[in-house]
Design a protein around this motif. Sequence first.
Motif, short mmCIF file in Angstrom:
data_model
loop_
_atom_site.label_atom_id
_atom_site.label_comp_id
_atom_site.label_asym_id
_atom_site.label_seq_id
_atom_site.Cartn_x
_atom_site.Cartn_y
_atom_site.Cartn_z
N ASN A 1 0.86 -1.18 0.00
CA ASN A 1 0.00 0.00 0.00
C ASN A 1 0.90 1.23 0.00
OD1 ASN A 1 -1.71 2.19 0.79
ND2 ASN A 1 -3.17 0.73 1.64
N THR A 2 0.80 2.06 -1.03
CA THR A 2 1.69 3.23 -1.11
C THR A 2 1.25 4.34 -0.15
OG1 THR A 2 0.43 4.27 -2.92
CG2 THR A 2 2.21 2.73 -3.52
N ASP A 3 0.08 4.18 0.48
CA ASP A 3 -0.34 5.16 1.49
C ASP A 3 0.26 4.85 2.86
OD1 ASP A 3 -1.67 7.41 2.42
OD2 ASP A 3 -3.50 6.32 2.92
N ALA A 4 0.98 3.77 2.98
CA ALA A 4 1.74 3.49 4.20
C ALA A 4 3.19 3.89 3.94
CB ALA A 4 1.64 2.02 4.58
N GLU A 5 3.34 5.20 3.59
CA GLU A 5 4.63 5.72 3.14
C GLU A 5 5.49 6.28 4.26
OE1 GLU A 5 2.90 9.19 4.33
OE2 GLU A 5 1.93 7.59 3.19
N GLY A 6 4.87 6.69 5.37
CA GLY A 6 5.65 7.31 6.44
C GLY A 6 6.71 6.39 6.98
N ARG A 7 6.34 5.13 7.15
CA ARG A 7 7.30 4.15 7.68
C ARG A 7 8.43 3.89 6.67
NH1 ARG A 7 2.42 0.05 8.27
NH2 ARG A 7 1.45 2.11 8.48
N LEU A 8 8.14 4.10 5.39
CA LEU A 8 9.17 3.87 4.36
C LEU A 8 10.24 4.95 4.38
CD1 LEU A 8 6.90 2.78 1.36
CD2 LEU A 8 8.23 1.31 2.89
N ILE A 9 9.87 6.18 4.72
CA ILE A 9 10.91 7.22 4.81
C ILE A 9 11.58 7.18 6.18
CG2 ILE A 9 9.62 8.61 3.15
CD1 ILE A 9 9.06 10.62 5.41
N LEU A 10 10.83 6.80 7.21
CA LEU A 10 11.40 6.78 8.55
C LEU A 10 12.42 5.67 8.74
CD1 LEU A 10 8.22 7.49 10.71
CD2 LEU A 10 10.19 9.00 10.46
N CYS A 11 12.20 4.52 8.09
CA CYS A 11 13.10 3.39 8.35
C CYS A 11 14.53 3.72 7.90
CB CYS A 11 12.58 2.11 7.71
SG CYS A 11 12.62 2.06 5.91
N ASP A 12 14.67 4.44 6.78
CA ASP A 12 16.02 4.82 6.36
C ASP A 12 16.61 5.89 7.27
OD1 ASP A 12 16.20 3.01 4.31
OD2 ASP A 12 15.65 4.42 2.73
N ALA A 13 15.76 6.80 7.75
CA ALA A 13 16.24 7.81 8.71
C ALA A 13 16.68 7.17 10.01
CB ALA A 13 15.14 8.84 8.96
N LEU A 14 15.96 6.13 10.45
CA LEU A 14 16.33 5.44 11.68
C LEU A 14 17.64 4.67 11.51
CD1 LEU A 14 12.76 4.22 12.70
CD2 LEU A 14 14.16 5.92 13.92
N THR A 15 17.86 4.14 10.32
CA THR A 15 19.15 3.49 10.05
C THR A 15 20.26 4.53 10.04
OG1 THR A 15 18.08 1.74 8.76
CG2 THR A 15 20.43 2.11 8.37
N TYR A 16 20.03 5.67 9.44
CA TYR A 16 21.01 6.75 9.39
C TYR A 16 21.39 7.21 10.80
CZ TYR A 16 23.18 11.12 7.71
OH TYR A 16 24.05 12.15 7.43
N ALA A 17 20.43 7.17 11.72
CA ALA A 17 20.66 7.65 13.09
C ALA A 17 21.73 6.84 13.81
CB ALA A 17 19.36 7.61 13.88
N GLU A 18 21.99 5.62 13.38
CA GLU A 18 22.97 4.77 14.06
C GLU A 18 24.36 5.41 14.10
OE1 GLU A 18 23.31 0.75 12.72
OE2 GLU A 18 21.13 0.48 12.53
N ARG A 19 24.69 6.19 13.07
CA ARG A 19 26.05 6.74 12.97
C ARG A 19 26.36 7.70 14.11
NH1 ARG A 19 26.55 9.24 7.39
NH2 ARG A 19 25.55 7.24 6.95
#
Length: 505
Positions: free
Chosen positions: A348-366
């Motif tokens: 479902n492309t309307d469940a997009e918030g989690r798709l942008i957040l997951c990469d941001a959460l991965t980026y936060a590890e640094r």
Amino acid sequence: MDFSIKTFDARTTPTQAKTGLMIVGVFENRGMSPAATELDAQGAISAALKSGDISGKAGSSLLLRRADGINAERVLLLGLGKEQPIVPKDFTTAAQTLARMLPSLGANDCFIALPLESVRDRDSEWALRTLVLAMRDVAYRFDAMKSKKDPAPNGVKKVAIVVDSAASSAARETLAQSVALANGMDLTKDLGNLPPNICTPTYLANTAKKLGKDFGFGVEVLDRKQMEALKMGSFLSVTNGTIEPPKFIVIKHMGGRAKEAPTVLVGKGITFDSGGISIKPGAAMDEMKYDMCGAASVLGTFRAIGEMNLKLNVIGIIPSTENMPSGSATRPGDIVTSMSGQTIEILNTDAEGRLILCDALTYAERFKPEAVIDIATLTGACITALGHHNSGLFTRHDAAHDALADALMAAGKASDDTAWRMPIEDSYQEQLKSNFADMANIGGPPAGSITAACFLERYTRNYTWAHMDIAGTAWKSGAAKGATGRPVPLLTTYLIRRAKNGPAS
């Protein structure tokens, strides 16, 4: 509105104070606050109580003009409910009543002499902040897009809040923090209320840059090519249908010690959410401009802590894009690879918030964070579960995450910006299974807010993390339509306490 702290002494009493308006408290049993008792030397207040002209119920009021023996031009009796200790809800009701009245009164200045220290289970800091935020909320206007601006309110412009001389130093600090918090909330409201053709990802990036200049934050804005180099395939999949360039915004307030692990705030920045190919129904779709309120709350929180010069290291991460349908848009059934390497079947492309957040959460590890808190208008299911009173709070269930959840909920209670903790359990993860990828991006209608949090949890296992779903609290619909500024009070209070007391606070 100009705020200050005022103290009285033997030479300057409430009776002698020269002001356009003196505000004192009265109670349902005809009792009076200490300041009201002092003003009642010639019986004007007690006479009004005995006559029944004011009930003393929370929010009731009576204006006295030129009362005998009182230098103030006007005295406003403000009902605080039952006798002390004052119920917090009654004090809040009284503060809101006062805030609505001040613009309509003829006085230019006022003294507020209420018993701030007499609210049940609250301290005087809470009471002072409640007064300031109530007045600033009433004073807030959003008319930037109108050709004819709303008329400027008249009435009281200068507000002096009376405290005991022994508490004046702490009160001044609390007042400064309260004004900074109100300024941060105003920024969050402004960003949320702006139309999506103005408040684009680029606009959010420029807002972050302006905050950086104003408060000395470090700001970095990544464009599409840099995101491609980082292999943010999940985030970029949401950007495929829009011509607006996406932005990945990083903002840093490094006010703590050099080697202190930072708190990271991650804000969802969908500046307009059409749903993409899984397009939303037309009714109230205009409100999808509020889908960037997570991002707005991060920027508002930074506005507040920057003004406070908070002694803490805080990093904000804002992935921002529109979610639009077009010939190049991501389709239901597409599979993408996230920055973490995990693959996602987009059902479902309307469940997009989690798709942008997951990469941001991965980026936060640094950043090797002390804790990461993501804030997002993520699911309508959270509104079904909690309505518009509490934000949804999700964490794993272990000692470190329990401590983080407790601290966030305590900050919410202290700031009247409450959250309610929801479960995350492995049994819910089963709903995200995919036959073709590591996971699906939705888990079906049952427990929709929980499965959304479970999706995010898969990207946060290397640090302590909490997710806040603010879909029900970030804005109001109907006649009162507009952004609320939440959860800036909760986040700011949490960070203030962390700076003062450490991670467990």
